[in-house]
Scaffold this motif. Structure first.
Motif, PDB file in Angstrom:
ATOM      1  N   HIS A 129      85.469  32.444   9.985  1.00 41.15           N
ATOM      2  CA  HIS A 129      84.276  32.737  10.766  1.00 41.15           C
ATOM      3  C   HIS A 129      83.966  31.550  11.668  1.00 41.15           C
ATOM      4  CE1 HIS A 129      83.477  36.339   8.380  1.00 41.15           C
ATOM      5  NE2 HIS A 129      84.073  35.644   7.425  1.00 41.15           N
ATOM      6  N   ILE A 130      83.701  31.851  12.945  1.00 39.68           N
ATOM      7  CA  ILE A 130      83.434  30.813  13.940  1.00 39.68           C
ATOM      8  C   ILE A 130      82.031  31.007  14.493  1.00 39.68           C
ATOM      9  CG2 ILE A 130      84.169  29.804  16.128  1.00 39.68           C
ATOM     10  CD1 ILE A 130      86.964  31.138  15.489  1.00 39.68           C
ATOM     11  N   PHE A 131      81.258  29.941  14.465  1.00 45.32           N
ATOM     12  CA  PHE A 131      79.886  29.934  14.975  1.00 45.32           C
ATOM     13  C   PHE A 131      79.835  28.905  16.095  1.00 45.32           C
ATOM     14  CE2 PHE A 131      80.074  30.820  10.500  1.00 45.32           C
ATOM     15  CZ  PHE A 131      79.316  31.969  10.357  1.00 45.32           C
ATOM     16  N   LYS A 132      79.530  29.349  17.297  1.00 46.82           N
ATOM     17  CA  LYS A 132      79.487  28.445  18.448  1.00 46.82           C
ATOM     18  C   LYS A 132      78.048  28.374  18.940  1.00 46.82           C
ATOM     19  CE  LYS A 132      81.753  27.567  22.854  1.00 46.82           C
ATOM     20  NZ  LYS A 132      82.822  26.613  22.665  1.00 46.82           N
ATOM     21  N   LEU A 133      77.489  27.167  18.958  1.00 47.32           N
ATOM     22  CA  LEU A 133      76.117  26.957  19.403  1.00 47.32           C
ATOM     23  C   LEU A 133      76.178  26.361  20.806  1.00 47.32           C
ATOM     24  CD1 LEU A 133      76.124  27.005  16.227  1.00 47.32           C
ATOM     25  CD2 LEU A 133      74.001  25.755  16.385  1.00 47.32           C
ATOM     26  N   ILE A 134      75.510  27.022  21.738  1.00 48.61           N
ATOM     27  CA  ILE A 134      75.610  26.634  23.141  1.00 48.61           C
ATOM     28  C   ILE A 134      74.230  26.307  23.702  1.00 48.61           C
ATOM     29  CG2 ILE A 134      76.273  27.439  25.445  1.00 48.61           C
ATOM     30  CD1 ILE A 134      78.383  29.212  24.041  1.00 48.61           C
ATOM     31  N   GLY A 135      74.128  25.166  24.378  1.00 48.62           N
ATOM     32  CA  GLY A 135      72.892  24.765  25.038  1.00 48.62           C
ATOM     33  C   GLY A 135      71.882  24.172  24.077  1.00 48.62           C
ATOM     34  N   GLU A 136      70.597  24.396  24.382  1.00 43.81           N
ATOM     35  CA  GLU A 136      69.492  23.910  23.548  1.00 43.81           C
ATOM     36  C   GLU A 136      69.187  24.969  22.504  1.00 43.81           C
ATOM     37  OE1 GLU A 136      66.126  22.716  25.871  1.00 43.81           O
ATOM     38  OE2 GLU A 136      67.355  21.505  27.214  1.00 43.81           O
ATOM     39  N   VAL A 137      69.696  24.781  21.307  1.00 48.15           N
ATOM     40  CA  VAL A 137      69.578  25.789  20.253  1.00 48.15           C
ATOM     41  C   VAL A 137      68.394  25.426  19.364  1.00 48.15           C
ATOM     42  CG1 VAL A 137      70.784  27.046  18.442  1.00 48.15           C
ATOM     43  CG2 VAL A 137      72.076  26.115  20.374  1.00 48.15           C
ATOM     44  N   ARG A 138      67.426  26.338  19.327  1.00 45.64           N
ATOM     45  CA  ARG A 138      66.178  26.115  18.588  1.00 45.64           C
ATOM     46  C   ARG A 138      65.967  27.232  17.571  1.00 45.64           C
ATOM     47  NH1 ARG A 138      63.352  22.236  21.609  1.00 45.64           N
ATOM     48  NH2 ARG A 138      64.227  21.950  23.687  1.00 45.64           N
ATOM     49  N   LEU A 168      79.947  22.776  17.831  1.00 47.63           N
ATOM     50  CA  LEU A 168      78.796  22.193  18.522  1.00 47.63           C
ATOM     51  C   LEU A 168      79.225  21.489  19.811  1.00 47.63           C
ATOM     52  CD1 LEU A 168      76.961  20.595  15.448  1.00 47.63           C
ATOM     53  CD2 LEU A 168      76.595  22.845  16.447  1.00 47.63           C
ATOM     54  N   THR A 169      80.421  21.793  20.305  1.00 48.88           N
ATOM     55  CA  THR A 169      80.955  21.075  21.461  1.00 48.88           C
ATOM     56  C   THR A 169      80.190  21.367  22.747  1.00 48.88           C
ATOM     57  OG1 THR A 169      82.623  22.788  21.865  1.00 48.88           O
ATOM     58  CG2 THR A 169      83.266  20.910  20.481  1.00 48.88           C
ATOM     59  N   GLU A 170      79.451  22.486  22.792  1.00 50.38           N
ATOM     60  CA  GLU A 170      78.651  22.813  23.972  1.00 50.38           C
ATOM     61  C   GLU A 170      77.158  22.818  23.659  1.00 50.38           C
ATOM     62  OE1 GLU A 170      80.034  26.062  26.457  1.00 50.38           O
ATOM     63  OE2 GLU A 170      82.019  25.890  25.543  1.00 50.38           O
ATOM     64  N   THR A 171      76.792  22.155  22.574  1.00 51.73           N
ATOM     65  CA  THR A 171      75.396  22.068  22.164  1.00 51.73           C
ATOM     66  C   THR A 171      74.778  20.830  22.799  1.00 51.73           C
ATOM     67  OG1 THR A 171      76.033  23.042  20.038  1.00 51.73           O
ATOM     68  CG2 THR A 171      73.843  22.049  20.184  1.00 51.73           C
ATOM     69  N   SER A 172      73.664  21.030  23.510  1.00 52.82           N
ATOM     70  CA  SER A 172      72.987  19.884  24.127  1.00 52.82           C
ATOM     71  C   SER A 172      71.766  19.441  23.322  1.00 52.82           C
ATOM     72  CB  SER A 172      72.579  20.206  25.567  1.00 52.82           C
ATOM     73  OG  SER A 172      71.746  21.347  25.607  1.00 52.82           O
ATOM     74  N   PHE A 173      71.223  20.339  22.491  1.00 55.04           N
ATOM     75  CA  PHE A 173      70.067  20.024  21.641  1.00 55.04           C
ATOM     76  C   PHE A 173      70.102  20.961  20.452  1.00 55.04           C
ATOM     77  CE2 PHE A 173      65.821  20.934  20.115  1.00 55.04           C
ATOM     78  CZ  PHE A 173      65.294  19.662  19.926  1.00 55.04           C
ATOM     79  N   ILE A 174      69.678  20.444  19.298  1.00 54.18           N
ATOM     80  CA  ILE A 174      69.627  21.276  18.089  1.00 54.18           C
ATOM     81  C   ILE A 174      68.404  20.834  17.285  1.00 54.18           C
ATOM     82  CG2 ILE A 174      71.156  19.743  16.796  1.00 54.18           C
ATOM     83  CD1 ILE A 174      72.460  22.265  15.617  1.00 54.18           C
ATOM     84  N   ASP A 175      67.582  21.793  16.849  1.00 51.31           N
ATOM     85  CA  ASP A 175      66.378  21.391  16.109  1.00 51.31           C
ATOM     86  C   ASP A 175      66.615  21.463  14.600  1.00 51.31           C
ATOM     87  OD1 ASP A 175      65.906  24.032  15.240  1.00 51.31           O
ATOM     88  OD2 ASP A 175      64.188  24.342  16.557  1.00 51.31           O
ATOM     89  N   SER A 176      65.633  20.998  13.845  1.00 52.66           N
ATOM     90  CA  SER A 176      65.797  20.890  12.399  1.00 52.66           C
ATOM     91  C   SER A 176      65.941  22.250  11.725  1.00 52.66           C
ATOM     92  CB  SER A 176      64.645  20.100  11.778  1.00 52.66           C
ATOM     93  OG  SER A 176      63.403  20.705  12.065  1.00 52.66           O
ATOM     94  N   THR A 177      65.335  23.294  12.273  1.00 56.41           N
ATOM     95  CA  THR A 177      65.504  24.619  11.678  1.00 56.41           C
ATOM     96  C   THR A 177      66.954  25.060  11.789  1.00 56.41           C
ATOM     97  OG1 THR A 177      63.221  25.236  12.175  1.00 56.41           O
ATOM     98  CG2 THR A 177      64.764  27.037  11.769  1.00 56.41           C
ATOM     99  N   VAL A 178      67.550  24.854  12.939  1.00 51.74           N
ATOM    100  CA  VAL A 178      68.960  25.214  13.125  1.00 51.74           C
ATOM    101  C   VAL A 178      69.825  24.391  12.174  1.00 51.74           C
ATOM    102  CG1 VAL A 178      70.872  25.339  14.763  1.00 51.74           C
ATOM    103  CG2 VAL A 178      68.553  25.847  15.538  1.00 51.74           C
ATOM    104  N   LEU A 179      69.533  23.102  12.065  1.00 57.03           N
ATOM    105  CA  LEU A 179      70.290  22.259  11.137  1.00 57.03           C
ATOM    106  C   LEU A 179      70.148  22.767   9.702  1.00 57.03           C
ATOM    107  CD1 LEU A 179      69.508  18.768  12.661  1.00 57.03           C
ATOM    108  CD2 LEU A 179      71.748  19.872  12.582  1.00 57.03           C
TER     109      LEU A 179
END
Length: 172
Positions: free
Chosen positions: A15-24, A51-62
Motif C-alpha cells: 500500500h502506497i500513501f502519497k501526501l502532496i502539498g500542505e497536508v492538514r 512525503l517527497t512532495e509534502t511541503s507541510f504536515i500537521d500533528s493530526t496527520v502525523l
C-alpha cells in the motif's frame, strides 16, 4: 493558502500513501477510514508513505501516520517505509517518534507513481473531532515528550467529545 491532499495506490498487498502539498487534518478523514479497512485485510505485505512532495504536515496527520505504522507492526508484523526529501519534515517526523514505527529514508526517486487522489469525505465536526483526538492520542503513545506536549489538547478535545456524546444521547 494552498491545500494538500493524499493519494493512495495498492498493488499485490503493498500500500502506497502519497501526501502532496500542505497536508492538514481535513485531509485525514479519508486516510483514517482507509486505515480501518486495512486492518481487516490479511494480504498486507508492505506500506510506503511518500512525503517527497509534502511541503507541510500537521500533528493530526502525523498522528494518523503513527496509527498506520503502529497497526502495521501490531497486526501484520510489517515495518512501513517513509520516504522524505524535505529535511524539516524528516526532522519533525523523527521528533514525534515516527522513526520508531517507520524506516525513514531520504529519497530522490521518480515522483510519477500510480496513485489516485483519495476522495474528500464530507467532514462533520464530530468526524473531524474524532480523527484529531485519535491522532493525538496515538502520538502521545509514541513517547513521553509527545505525551507532555499533547496532553492538554487531548483533555480539551476529550471534553468536547464527551459533551457531543451527551447531546447525542439526549436526542435519542
Amino acid at each position: 493558502m494552498s491545500t494538500g491532499h493524499v493519494e493512495y495506490a495498492s498493488l499485490n498487498g503493498t500500500h502506497i500513501f502519497k501526501l502532496i502539498g500542505e497536508v492538514r487534518a481535513q485531509s485525514c478523514i479519508s486516510l483514517d477510514k482507509l486505515l480501518n479497512k486495512l486492518e481487516q485485510q490479511d494480504n498486507v505485505v508492505g506500506a510506503i508513505v511518500d512525503l517527497t512532495e509534502t511541503s507541510f504536515i500537521d500533528s493530526t496527520v502525523l498522528g494518523v501516520l503513527a496509527k498506520l505504522g503502529l497497526k502495521l507492526k501490531q497486526l501484520h508484523k510489517i515495518q512501513a517505509v517513509m520516504l522524505s526529501t524535505n529535511s524539516d519534515i524528516t526532522t519533525l517526523a523523527n521528533s514525534m517518534g515516527l522513526g520508531q514505527v517507520f524506516v525513514i529514508l531520504d529519497y530522490c526517486g521518480d515522483s510519477n507513481v500510480c496513485t489516485r487522489k483519495l476522495m474528500e469525505e464530507h467532514v462533520t465536526h464530530q468526524a473531524m473531532l474524532k480523527t484529531v483526538l485519535d491522532a493525538h492520542k496515538t502520538l502521545m503513545r509514541l513517547n513521553q515528550s509527545n505525551q507532555n506536549m499533547f496532553e492538554p489538547l487531548v483533555k480539551q478535545l476529550q471534553k468536547e467529545q464527551d459533551n457531543l456524546d451527551q447531546v447525542s444521547e439526549q436526542k435519542v
